[in-house]
Write a protein that holds these residues in place. Structure first.
Motif, PDB file in Angstrom:
ATOM      1  N   LYS A   1      -9.472  10.171 -12.025  1.00  0.00           N
ATOM      2  CA  LYS A   1     -10.537  11.067 -11.580  1.00  0.00           C
ATOM      3  C   LYS A   1     -11.869  10.361 -11.352  1.00  0.00           C
ATOM      4  CE  LYS A   1      -8.608  15.446 -13.071  1.00  0.00           C
ATOM      5  NZ  LYS A   1      -8.855  16.762 -13.716  1.00  0.00           N
ATOM      6  N   GLU A   2     -11.885   9.054 -11.562  1.00  0.00           N
ATOM      7  CA  GLU A   2     -13.077   8.277 -11.235  1.00  0.00           C
ATOM      8  C   GLU A   2     -13.038   7.936  -9.751  1.00  0.00           C
ATOM      9  OE1 GLU A   2     -15.549   7.825 -13.045  1.00  0.00           O
ATOM     10  OE2 GLU A   2     -14.919   7.900 -15.147  1.00  0.00           O
ATOM     11  N   PHE A   3     -14.089   8.291  -9.033  1.00  0.00           N
ATOM     12  CA  PHE A   3     -14.094   8.038  -7.593  1.00  0.00           C
ATOM     13  C   PHE A   3     -13.953   6.547  -7.282  1.00  0.00           C
ATOM     14  CE2 PHE A   3     -16.134  12.291  -7.388  1.00  0.00           C
ATOM     15  CZ  PHE A   3     -15.307  12.867  -6.428  1.00  0.00           C
ATOM     16  N   PHE A   4     -14.480   5.675  -8.155  1.00  0.00           N
ATOM     17  CA  PHE A   4     -14.389   4.241  -7.870  1.00  0.00           C
ATOM     18  C   PHE A   4     -12.979   3.690  -8.045  1.00  0.00           C
ATOM     19  CE2 PHE A   4     -16.231   4.535 -12.256  1.00  0.00           C
ATOM     20  CZ  PHE A   4     -15.162   4.026 -12.977  1.00  0.00           C
ATOM     21  N   ASN A   5     -12.051   4.506  -8.552  1.00  0.00           N
ATOM     22  CA  ASN A   5     -10.653   4.085  -8.670  1.00  0.00           C
ATOM     23  C   ASN A   5      -9.747   4.759  -7.644  1.00  0.00           C
ATOM     24  OD1 ASN A   5     -10.797   2.204 -10.734  1.00  0.00           O
ATOM     25  ND2 ASN A   5     -10.499   3.720 -12.356  1.00  0.00           N
ATOM     26  N   ARG A   6     -10.310   5.584  -6.790  1.00  0.00           N
ATOM     27  CA  ARG A   6      -9.490   6.292  -5.813  1.00  0.00           C
ATOM     28  C   ARG A   6      -8.995   5.327  -4.726  1.00  0.00           C
ATOM     29  NH1 ARG A   6      -7.558  10.902  -7.646  1.00  0.00           N
ATOM     30  NH2 ARG A   6      -7.145  11.491  -5.472  1.00  0.00           N
ATOM     31  N   GLY A   7      -7.927   5.729  -4.062  1.00  0.00           N
ATOM     32  CA  GLY A   7      -7.272   4.840  -3.104  1.00  0.00           C
ATOM     33  C   GLY A   7      -7.829   4.923  -1.703  1.00  0.00           C
ATOM     34  N   TYR A   8      -9.097   4.580  -1.532  1.00  0.00           N
ATOM     35  CA  TYR A   8      -9.691   4.606  -0.194  1.00  0.00           C
ATOM     36  C   TYR A   8      -9.241   3.419   0.652  1.00  0.00           C
ATOM     37  CZ  TYR A   8     -12.702   7.936  -2.572  1.00  0.00           C
ATOM     38  OH  TYR A   8     -13.164   8.998  -3.306  1.00  0.00           O
ATOM     39  N   TYR A   9      -8.836   2.338  -0.007  1.00  0.00           N
ATOM     40  CA  TYR A   9      -8.415   1.125   0.706  1.00  0.00           C
ATOM     41  C   TYR A   9      -6.977   0.784   0.321  1.00  0.00           C
ATOM     42  CZ  TYR A   9      -9.469  -3.215   3.243  1.00  0.00           C
ATOM     43  OH  TYR A   9      -9.504  -4.239   4.161  1.00  0.00           O
ATOM     44  N   GLY A  10      -6.767   0.391  -0.923  1.00  0.00           N
ATOM     45  CA  GLY A  10      -5.407   0.277  -1.435  1.00  0.00           C
ATOM     46  C   GLY A  10      -4.971   1.628  -1.974  1.00  0.00           C
ATOM     47  N   THR A  11      -3.705   1.744  -2.353  1.00  0.00           N
ATOM     48  CA  THR A  11      -3.210   2.976  -2.974  1.00  0.00           C
ATOM     49  C   THR A  11      -2.298   2.604  -4.136  1.00  0.00           C
ATOM     50  OG1 THR A  11      -1.158   3.189  -1.684  1.00  0.00           O
ATOM     51  CG2 THR A  11      -3.170   4.104  -0.700  1.00  0.00           C
ATOM     52  N   VAL A  12      -2.165   3.516  -5.080  1.00  0.00           N
ATOM     53  CA  VAL A  12      -1.222   3.300  -6.177  1.00  0.00           C
ATOM     54  C   VAL A  12       0.186   3.150  -5.608  1.00  0.00           C
ATOM     55  CG1 VAL A  12      -0.187   4.311  -8.251  1.00  0.00           C
ATOM     56  CG2 VAL A  12      -2.654   4.526  -7.851  1.00  0.00           C
ATOM     57  N   SER A  13       0.495   3.935  -4.585  1.00  0.00           N
ATOM     58  CA  SER A  13       1.833   3.929  -4.004  1.00  0.00           C
ATOM     59  C   SER A  13       2.229   2.553  -3.488  1.00  0.00           C
ATOM     60  CB  SER A  13       1.911   4.952  -2.864  1.00  0.00           C
ATOM     61  OG  SER A  13       3.177   4.910  -2.241  1.00  0.00           O
ATOM     62  N   HIS A  14       1.426   1.978  -2.611  1.00  0.00           N
ATOM     63  CA  HIS A  14       1.881   0.688  -2.064  1.00  0.00           C
ATOM     64  C   HIS A  14       1.524  -0.486  -2.971  1.00  0.00           C
ATOM     65  CE1 HIS A  14      -2.117   0.425   0.234  1.00  0.00           C
ATOM     66  NE2 HIS A  14      -1.991  -0.829  -0.156  1.00  0.00           N
ATOM     67  N   ASN A  15       0.588  -0.299  -3.909  1.00  0.00           N
ATOM     68  CA  ASN A  15       0.304  -1.382  -4.848  1.00  0.00           C
ATOM     69  C   ASN A  15       1.417  -1.565  -5.877  1.00  0.00           C
ATOM     70  OD1 ASN A  15      -2.044  -2.293  -3.702  1.00  0.00           O
ATOM     71  ND2 ASN A  15      -3.411  -1.176  -5.069  1.00  0.00           N
ATOM     72  N   THR A  16       2.095  -0.483  -6.261  1.00  0.00           N
ATOM     73  CA  THR A  16       3.245  -0.645  -7.153  1.00  0.00           C
ATOM     74  C   THR A  16       4.352  -1.434  -6.455  1.00  0.00           C
ATOM     75  OG1 THR A  16       4.130   1.506  -6.461  1.00  0.00           O
ATOM     76  CG2 THR A  16       2.793   1.467  -8.471  1.00  0.00           C
ATOM     77  N   LYS A  17       4.554  -1.164  -5.185  1.00  0.00           N
ATOM     78  CA  LYS A  17       5.558  -1.917  -4.422  1.00  0.00           C
ATOM     79  C   LYS A  17       5.158  -3.387  -4.320  1.00  0.00           C
ATOM     80  CE  LYS A  17       6.602   2.217  -1.723  1.00  0.00           C
ATOM     81  NZ  LYS A  17       6.372   2.915  -0.443  1.00  0.00           N
ATOM     82  N   ALA A  18       3.855  -3.631  -4.226  1.00  0.00           N
ATOM     83  CA  ALA A  18       3.372  -5.007  -4.149  1.00  0.00           C
ATOM     84  C   ALA A  18       3.616  -5.751  -5.458  1.00  0.00           C
ATOM     85  CB  ALA A  18       1.885  -5.013  -3.802  1.00  0.00           C
ATOM     86  N   VAL A  19       3.395  -5.076  -6.575  1.00  0.00           N
ATOM     87  CA  VAL A  19       3.666  -5.703  -7.872  1.00  0.00           C
ATOM     88  C   VAL A  19       5.151  -6.035  -7.985  1.00  0.00           C
ATOM     89  CG1 VAL A  19       3.681  -5.365 -10.371  1.00  0.00           C
ATOM     90  CG2 VAL A  19       1.706  -4.615  -9.029  1.00  0.00           C
ATOM     91  N   TYR A  20       5.995  -5.100  -7.571  1.00  0.00           N
ATOM     92  CA  TYR A  20       7.441  -5.352  -7.575  1.00  0.00           C
ATOM     93  C   TYR A  20       7.758  -6.581  -6.721  1.00  0.00           C
ATOM     94  CZ  TYR A  20      12.454  -4.234  -7.544  1.00  0.00           C
ATOM     95  OH  TYR A  20      13.822  -4.273  -7.710  1.00  0.00           O
TER      96      TYR A  20
END
Length: 661
Positions: free
Chosen positions: A405-424
């Motif tokens: 819920k912190e705006f500075f952590n929202r996915g305006y550029y990266g996203t949780v969705s594709h960053n998890t795939k990147a970690v994998y």
């Protein structure tokens, strides 16, 4: 004819594909009831009544550029301040149905532009480019931190500072990392002569110059094409098109330059004094960029987070394509910043977004930003170790409310969705999820034809897809119609319906790049690929700094093995002005390059590096330089054989439909 073929050996980097064509935006649709509800959910989830970001984005405002455009010396538009006026920032305009309200809010914040006082002695120009240019007051002048993408924008920022704060000389320059939007404008504030003479020190992280001039060379054509999707280069700037890049408004279009640093920083804890101001450096190589540092300025109690710390979740893997980044190292770099400077900093600023003030708020932001990258990393590995696959993990990992819920952590550029795939991908490689059924899959076109046949044919699939569209199941519509389009790219009904679904996904996206990708895909499904003119990506400074072996490696990836079959060639290349020798060996359909001469070569090319650079920049021709006796070639027929093996890459290749070979 032989000379013309030989020219392509040296001009291969400068191939530009262009075609006439008019972009048609008339087929764009309104948001559906499902998209409107999806966006309303975001409004209910986040605290849009909190206006602190708007207060901080406007804090310290002094003035903005007096004209509505920044122009180059030929009158071409480098930056247009009016192109995003539709955002209605000053009127606090509500987000339209066609834009995710969180992205709209971010777009409005990034539109607040001008010269701002960050704190005593530090000023920043924001909203003139994708990034910011920062000025730190030294004993005798201004120390510049990150120079934006273009000379014209950097020069405009400096002029604004001189007009409204103090007309002082530049006494130092710092580039936080090796990406173009942080150093491309350097010659707008300092000359090559001043840096070379030591009059103005230029500080950068270790390997900055090498990484800057070499980045994206070998895979550059594909990255460039994908970047046209990521940044929405064919989209209009309006409520149904581009509203923001996510990290900033957009990239300025002007003159790109680079200089070699006079001093590089190699380790954390290194301190340098520039024009009387001490800088304490914290290395962050291998996080957002291969060459990057952050730093603390004790005199002003100010910390610069480079592009490691942002007011958005960044990319662990960027959609345009790049080597996957290290989320664990990223989080640990932020943690180092917390441990070393969290209790000292009274303001944090960066080359993107606006600053954050107050020690308590800064530490809270740093810790939550750190934990966001660490959470994504740790939870991806936790689930992977339980046998979950990348797509499954991307659906399962959700940030806890304290982070989400912190705006500075929202996915305006990266996203949780594709960053998890990147970690994998970082640990396992993204091409395979471990399931043997995915180990030896059919190519997309062949598989698509089989899928469509098994599902009863194109008409049957489209009818079912219409039903899914009417239920708001846009992700499924896009996935299933992709099979029809790859089986038969001429199926207009499938293309139109898939475009409609992609468009709705774009309207729902909180990420600027996701929005751009979906809307660009919809545009090309409806109208096909329009091959627009593409500018030469190589500036004079980039060409001058390009290592010869890097260029020869690029030639190697262009070798077509069928054309090269059976050839056995050795070609020596001598640069007389540098007293440097190189060679290439073509054998087994592979081109290897060396910084030495070969014995018994088939051909030899003798020239200066200056002549070589001028040809790459199209300032001269190969024929002209041979005529002027500036190039000598022995046995040109063998060089022609090598050149005849090289493919020319088409920039505007297909993405949402098959490429015909």
């Amino acid at each position: 004819m032989r000379r013309r073929i030989l020219v392509s050996l040296f001009l291969s980097l400068c191939a530009v594909v262009s075609a006439e064509g008019k972009l048609d935006y008339s087929k764009r649709k309104e948001a559906t009831k499902f998209t409107i509800e999806k966006n309303n959910e975001i409004e209910r989830q986040l605290d849009f009544s909190n206006k602190k970001d708007f207060e901080e984005a406007r804090k310290g405002f002094i003035a903005t550029w007096p004209d509505n455009k920044i122009l180059d010396e030929n009158g071409n538009v480098v930056w247009n301040f009016e192109s995003f006026d539709f955002l209605g920032v000053e009127d606090n305009k509500k987000s339209p149905d066609t834009v995710n309200p969180s992205l709209w809010r971010n777009a409005q914040l990034n539109q607040i532009n001008g010269l701002f006082k960050v704190t005593d002695g530090i000023y920043q120009v924001r909203g003139f480019d994708l990034g910011n240019i920062t000025f730190v007051r030294g004993d005798k002048g201004w120390i510049v931190i990150d120079m934006c993408t273009t000379v014209e924008v950097a020069k405009a920022g400096y002029e604004l500072l001189k007009t409204h704060v103090a007309d002082l000389p530049i006494t130092g320059v710092i580039a936080t990392h090796s990406h173009l939007d942080h150093f491309g404008g350097i010659k707008g504030v300092v000359s090559k002569e001043d840096v070379a003479s030591g009059k103005v020190p230029f500080i950068a992280p270790d390997t900055f110059f090498e990484e800057s001039v070499s980045e994206n060379l070998i895979a550059g054509n594909a990255m460039g094409r994908r970047a046209s999707y990521m940044y929405g280069s064919i989209l209009p700037r309006d409520e149904k098109g581009t509203v923001d890049a996510g990290l900033g408004k957009a990239v300025s279009v002007g003159t790109n330059t680079i200089l070699e640093p006079s001093k590089v920083v190699e380790k954390t804890g290194e301190k340098l004094t520039i024009d009387g101001i001490e800088f304490d450096f914290l290395m962050a190589n291998g996080t957002e960029a291969p060459s990057e540092f952050m730093f603390y300025i004790p005199k002003y109690k100010a910390f610069c987070g480079a592009e490691v710390i942002n007011r958005t979740l960044h990319n662990i893997s960027t959609l345009r394509g790049a080597q996957t980044r290290d989320a664990l190292k990223w989080s640990k770099s932020i943690d180092q910043a917390v441990q070393l400077y969290g209790d000292k900093s009274e303001v944090i600023f960066a080359p993107h977004y606006w600053p954050k003030w107050g020690q308590e708020d800064i530490k809270d932001m740093l810790e939550k930003h750190r934990d966001t990258y660490k959470f994504i990393h740790d939870q991806t590995l936790r689930l992977a170790n339980q046998g979950q696959t990348p797509i499954e993990i991307s659906e399962m990992v959700k940030l806890p409310d304290a982070l989400n819920k912190e705006f500075f952590n929202r996915g305006y550029y990266g996203t949780v969705s594709h960053n998890t795939k990147a970690v994998y991908d970082k640990y396992f490689g993204a091409w395979w999820d471990g399931n043997p059924s995915n180990l030896y899959k059919l190519p997309p076109v062949e598989a698509a034809k089989n899928y469509v046949e098994f599902m009863g044919g194109e008409t049957e699939v489209i009818e079912k897809a219409k039903g899914s569209y009417d239920k708001g199941e846009y992700r499924w519509v896009v996935e299933i119609l992709n099979q029809v389009i790859f089986a038969n790219p001429k199926n207009k009904e499938a293309r139109e319906l898939s475009a409609d679904a992609m468009e709705q996904l774009g309207y729902q996206a909180e990420s600027g790049p996701w929005r751009a990708y979906f809307l660009t895909g919809a545009q090309e499904l409806r109208n096909g690929v329009v091959a627009l003119p593409t500018p030469n990506p190589l500036s004079k400074d980039m060409i001058n700094g390009l290592p010869t072996l890097n260029f020869l490696d690029y030639l190697a990836v262009r070798v077509n093995p069928e054309k090269a079959n059976g050839l056995d060639l050795k070609i020596n290349i001598k640069f007389t002005d540098l007293n440097e020798d190189y060679s290439v060996v073509l054998k087994n359909s592979v081109l290897n390059s060396y910084d030495k001469l070969q014995k018994n070569p088939n051909s030899e090319i003798i020239l200066t590096r200056d002549t070589f650079n001028k040809m790459l920049l199209k300032e001269t021709t190969f024929e002209k330089e041979i005529k002027n006796n500036n190039i000598k070639v022995t046995n040109p027929e063998n060089v022609n054989k090598l050149v005849g093996t090289l493919d020319n890459f088409k920039f505007w290749f297909n993405i949402v439909e098959p490429n015909v070979q």
